[in-house]
Design an enzyme around this catalytic site. Structure first.
Site: not given
Ligand code: F6P
Length: 320
Positions: A12, A73, A104, A127, A129, A131, A173
């Site tokens: 992300g 991805r 991660d 990120t 997050d 995390d 998430r």
């Molecule tokens: O960047 C991490 C994150 O923000 C998570 O917290 C979230 O669940 C996810 O990306 C969603 O990303 P995408 O919609 O791009 O798959």
């Protein structure tokens, strides 16, 4: 000393990734080392979307959110054949080392690539997050928290005018870091995170009695990892009988011009990562611990999960 390195962003996007890429590129050029950009993450590495960068390639980007390199991805990169192809493409350009900016999962991808050998790999945690194990800070988390805070402030105005309960669902998430940081800074009454148990019916009873004693409004921050904010809001509305609304902030949290902290820390980590990989260091990720730059073993990051600081959970309860 390596003569040619590459940089990629993956996972992300997060505000400050551009500042980190810029720092990697300009540090390499300062050191007279050629630097290449891998476009569109690991998928671009497999598709040979790899181009040499100049100092000008990274001009006018420090203030921009997202990542100008793009990110994607890649299912193919999960296979060994895909990773071998990716490595071969890097080597075909004479690239001898790689800087990965991502979360991660992206760093996990870097560890797998490094298992193929022959290529020093260094990471920077990027990120929203926050995390990644071993570092207090990940690029983009500060901007994201400020975006959430801005939303909380605005939602307070309307919540207090209508005496409503407002449930705000934020990203995360698997992790409650964003929710916890924004919830404490935003003065939320309740912060629901996947790492800490809570009893929604008990919360509803407390909300009801608070309202009976004159409370004007309530802010509840929910990390998406806990479940749907919509569902939680619905349940709260039904159980309390108090007018409740839900705001799902979504991808707004990922965008925007990076904060001072994100730009500065991304620049510092970008330089450190570039210098390390140029000198042949491998399997290191540069992050921050107690305000100082630290080098973390990539394998430790892959093998550990960052846990939510229990002190923050405790503080949130005290201040609620
Ligand atoms: O960047 C991490 C994150 O923000 C998570 O917290 C979230 O669940 C996810 O990306 C969603 O990303 P995408 O919609 O791009 O798959």
């Amino acid at each position: 000393m390596l003569k040619s390195i590459a940089v990629l962003t993956s996972g992300g996007d997060s505000p400050g990734m551009n500042a980190a890429t810029r720092a990697v590129v300009r540090t390499a050029i300062f050191e007279k080392v050629a630097v290449w950009g891998v476009y569109n993450g690991y998928q671009g590495m497999i598709a040979d979307d790899i181009h040499e960068l100049t100092s000008r390639s990274v001009g006018d980007i420090i203030q921009r959110g997202g990542t100008f390199l793009g990110t994607a991805r890649s299912e193919e990169f999960r296979t060994e054949a895909g990773r071998k192809k990716a490595l071969k493409n890097l080597q075909s350009h004479g690239i001898e080392g790689l800087v990965i900016i991502g979360g991660d999962g992206s760093l996990r991808g870097g560890a797998l690539l490094s298992e193929l050998g022959n290529m020093p790999i260094v990471g920077i945690p990027g990120t929203i997050d926050n995390d990644v194990w071993g570092t207090d800070y990940t690029i983009g988390s500060d901007t994201a928290v400020n975006t959430i805070l801005d939303a909380i402030n605005k939602l307070r105005d309307t919540a207090s005018s209508h005496r409503r309960i407002i449930v705000i669902e934020v990203m995360g998430r698997k992790s409650g870091w964003l929710a916890m940081m924004a919830g404490i800074a935003g003065g939320a009454e309740y912060i629901l995170v996947p790492e800490a148990k809570f009893d929604l019916s008990q919360i509803c009873r407390e909300l009801k009695s608070d309202y009976e004693r004159g409370r004007r409004y309530s802010i509840i921050v929910v990390a998406e990892g806990v479940g749907s904010g919509m569902e939680i809001g619905k349940k709260i509305g039904q159980e309390t009988g108090i007018d409740t609304r839900v705001s799902v902030l979504g991808h707004i949290q990922r965008g925007g011009s990076p904060s001072v902290e994100d730009r500065l820390k991304a620049s510092i980590l970008g330089e450190r990562a570039a210098l390390a990989v140029i000198s042949g260091v491998s399997n290191r990720v540069f992050g921050f611990n107690a305000g100082k730059v630290v080098g973390i073993d990539l394998r430790d990051i892959v093998n550990n999960t960052k846990t939510l600081d229990p002190e923050l959970v405790r503080l949130a309860n005290v201040l609620a």
